[in-house]
Design a protein around this motif. Structure first.
Motif, PDB file in Angstrom:
ATOM      1  N   LYS A  28     -31.807 -90.066 -12.327  1.00  0.00           N
ATOM      2  CA  LYS A  28     -32.331 -89.788 -14.433  1.00  0.00           C
ATOM      3  C   LYS A  28     -32.160 -88.066 -14.269  1.00  0.00           C
ATOM      4  O   LYS A  28     -31.784 -87.682 -15.158  1.00  0.00           O
ATOM      5  N   SER A  31     -29.108 -86.220 -13.048  1.00  0.00           N
ATOM      6  CA  SER A  31     -28.275 -86.561 -14.535  1.00  0.00           C
ATOM      7  C   SER A  31     -28.851 -85.406 -15.483  1.00  0.00           C
ATOM      8  O   SER A  31     -28.052 -84.811 -16.656  1.00  0.00           O
ATOM      9  N   SER A  32     -29.231 -85.719 -16.463  1.00  0.00           N
ATOM     10  CA  SER A  32     -30.069 -84.700 -17.261  1.00  0.00           C
ATOM     11  C   SER A  32     -30.250 -82.748 -17.202  1.00  0.00           C
ATOM     12  O   SER A  32     -29.680 -82.170 -18.016  1.00  0.00           O
ATOM     13  N   SER A  35     -25.990 -81.288 -17.286  1.00  0.00           N
ATOM     14  CA  SER A  35     -25.980 -81.331 -18.341  1.00  0.00           C
ATOM     15  C   SER A  35     -25.321 -79.920 -18.982  1.00  0.00           C
ATOM     16  O   SER A  35     -25.398 -79.940 -20.250  1.00  0.00           O
ATOM     17  N   THR A 103     -24.083 -88.062  -7.639  1.00  0.00           N
ATOM     18  CA  THR A 103     -24.803 -87.941  -9.474  1.00  0.00           C
ATOM     19  C   THR A 103     -23.691 -87.346 -10.056  1.00  0.00           C
ATOM     20  O   THR A 103     -23.889 -87.641 -11.153  1.00  0.00           O
ATOM     21  N   ALA A 104     -23.806 -86.272  -9.526  1.00  0.00           N
ATOM     22  CA  ALA A 104     -23.154 -85.000 -10.572  1.00  0.00           C
ATOM     23  C   ALA A 104     -22.100 -85.705 -11.103  1.00  0.00           C
ATOM     24  O   ALA A 104     -21.253 -85.581 -11.823  1.00  0.00           O
ATOM     25  N   LYS A 106     -20.724 -88.872 -10.164  1.00  0.00           N
ATOM     26  CA  LYS A 106     -21.084 -89.616 -11.962  1.00  0.00           C
ATOM     27  C   LYS A 106     -20.971 -89.348 -13.295  1.00  0.00           C
ATOM     28  O   LYS A 106     -20.856 -89.377 -14.790  1.00  0.00           O
ATOM     29  N   THR A 107     -21.882 -88.367 -13.217  1.00  0.00           N
ATOM     30  CA  THR A 107     -22.546 -87.825 -14.683  1.00  0.00           C
ATOM     31  C   THR A 107     -21.339 -86.648 -15.239  1.00  0.00           C
ATOM     32  O   THR A 107     -20.364 -86.918 -16.355  1.00  0.00           O
TER      33      THR A 107
END
Length: 125
Positions: A28, A31-32, A35, A103-104, A106-107
């Protein structure tokens, strides 16, 4: 990216020692943090590190330091190195690199989907 979208493993041949998963809190936070990063460039550079140079890194190293070293060795400009590594928590080890890449990815998919929803319909001003 396509394999991730199809829930398949694009890195099934990478040594198991590099396949440790991020915990939910780490994912989490990453992912934040991503951005504010050029996700396309981040994914390309991290993917190249995984497929070309990963064997030279100890899984216990800090990923942020290892990625920075990799980028500098490949003559990426300092400003880009800083921008690409700022999102990485220094406590994430190289052994979680595949989970970081996923994760990157999916982000990136979420951001593309969100962007697609914001576009006006065809024929709209």
């Amino acid at each position: 990216m396509l394999l991730v979208q199809m829930n398949q493993d694009p890195f099934c041949l990478v040594a198991k020692e590099f396949q440790v998963q991020l915990d939910a809190r780490e994912a989490k936070a990453l992912s934040s943090a991503l951005s504010n990063t050029n996700l396309d460039l981040f994914l390309i550079e991290l993917h190249e590190m995984i497929t070309v140079e990963l064997s030279r890194f100890d899984p216990r190293y800090e990923l942020k330091d290892a990625f920075e070293c990799y980028l500098e060795d490949n003559h990426v400009p300092t400003t880009s190195v800083d921008a690409l590594t700022d999102a990485l928590d220094p406590d994430i080890p190289v052994k979680k690199i595949l989970s970081v890449w996923r994760t990157a990815a999916k982000t990136s998919q979420v951001n593309v989907s969100a962007y697609g929803q914001e576009r006006p319909a065809r024929g709209s001003p």
